[in-house]
Enzyme design. Structure first.
Site, mmCIF file in Angstrom:
data_model
loop_
_atom_site.group_PDB
_atom_site.id
_atom_site.type_symbol
_atom_site.label_atom_id
_atom_site.label_comp_id
_atom_site.label_asym_id
_atom_site.label_seq_id
_atom_site.Cartn_x
_atom_site.Cartn_y
_atom_site.Cartn_z
ATOM 1 N N HIS A 28 0.856 -1.184 0.000
ATOM 2 C CA HIS A 28 0.000 0.000 0.000
ATOM 3 C C HIS A 28 0.897 1.240 0.000
ATOM 4 O O HIS A 28 2.012 1.213 0.539
ATOM 5 C CB HIS A 28 -0.882 0.024 1.245
ATOM 6 C CG HIS A 28 -2.012 -0.943 1.194
ATOM 7 N ND1 HIS A 28 -3.238 -0.653 1.747
ATOM 8 C CD2 HIS A 28 -2.114 -2.184 0.666
ATOM 9 C CE1 HIS A 28 -4.042 -1.682 1.567
ATOM 10 N NE2 HIS A 28 -3.384 -2.628 0.922
ATOM 11 N N GLU A 58 0.848 3.947 1.723
ATOM 12 C CA GLU A 58 1.255 4.424 3.052
ATOM 13 C C GLU A 58 2.386 3.585 3.632
ATOM 14 O O GLU A 58 3.345 4.117 4.195
ATOM 15 C CB GLU A 58 0.073 4.390 4.036
ATOM 16 C CG GLU A 58 -1.120 5.212 3.614
ATOM 17 C CD GLU A 58 -2.176 4.421 2.860
ATOM 18 O OE1 GLU A 58 -3.368 4.684 3.101
ATOM 19 O OE2 GLU A 58 -1.823 3.562 2.029
ATOM 20 N N CYS A 90 -6.847 2.378 5.036
ATOM 21 C CA CYS A 90 -7.538 1.123 5.360
ATOM 22 C C CYS A 90 -7.168 0.708 6.792
ATOM 23 O O CYS A 90 -6.330 1.362 7.428
ATOM 24 C CB CYS A 90 -7.109 0.039 4.374
ATOM 25 S SG CYS A 90 -5.410 -0.549 4.643
#
Length: 170
Positions: free
Chosen positions: A53, A55, A83
């Site tokens: 992801h 991040e 998420c």
């Protein structure tokens, strides 16, 4: 242009990199002392990894740059609300401030579905700001998913059904 808009534009540049790879266009930059120290964009399909992801990629780079797992003096700019996995990592890394473009009604954990970033039972809470360049962030995501649906529809339409041989039990 505000500082938040300036850095969100940089996160959008990262999201566009994901888009070119046919990845969900989410981008992230991490700022420390008014300087971008890390960048990331979604690479789940490319890396064949649940953990790729935007991040998490950016956080790993920022941790290496700072030399500490605590990102206590950083601000994270992401194009989409994090998420559960990323929100948990943000809390664990002690990121004090997160700025997001779009909210994520289906999986967001900064207020949409859950609010992991501000769970009072955790030892760290995160200041969360959203809506910075929201239209641009949302538009990029909508365009991506529109194209994905069209591509899948076309693939389905062009799929040729092959009759199995009569001696095969189905």
């Amino acid at each position: 242009m505000s500082q938040d808009e300036k850095y969100m534009k940089e996160a959008l540049k990262q999201a566009k990199k994901a888009y070119t790879l046919t990845e969900v266009p989410i981008g992230c930059v991490i700022v420390h002392e008014d300087k971008i120290i890390a960048r990331g964009y979604n690479r789940r399909n490319k890396d064949k990894s649940t953990f790729s992801h935007a991040e998490l990629i950016a956080m790993k780079k920022a941790i290496q740059k700072i030399g500490d797992w605590r990102l206590e003096e950083c601000t994270m700019y992401i194009t989409l609300e994090p998420c559960p996995m990323c929100a948990g990592a943000i809390v664990q890394a002690r990121v004090p401030r997160v700025v997001a473009g779009s909210m994520n009604a289906k999986a967001g954990c900064a207020g949409s579905v859950l609010n992991i970033l501000n769970e009072p039972r955790f030892n760290h809470q995160v200041e969360f700001i959203h809506g910075v360049l929201e239209e641009e962030c949302t538009s990029l995501l909508q365009q991506f998913f529109k194209e994905l649906r069209e591509r899948r529809k076309e693939e389905k339409k062009n799929k040729v059904y092959v009759q199995p041989p009569s001696n095969v039990i189905t």
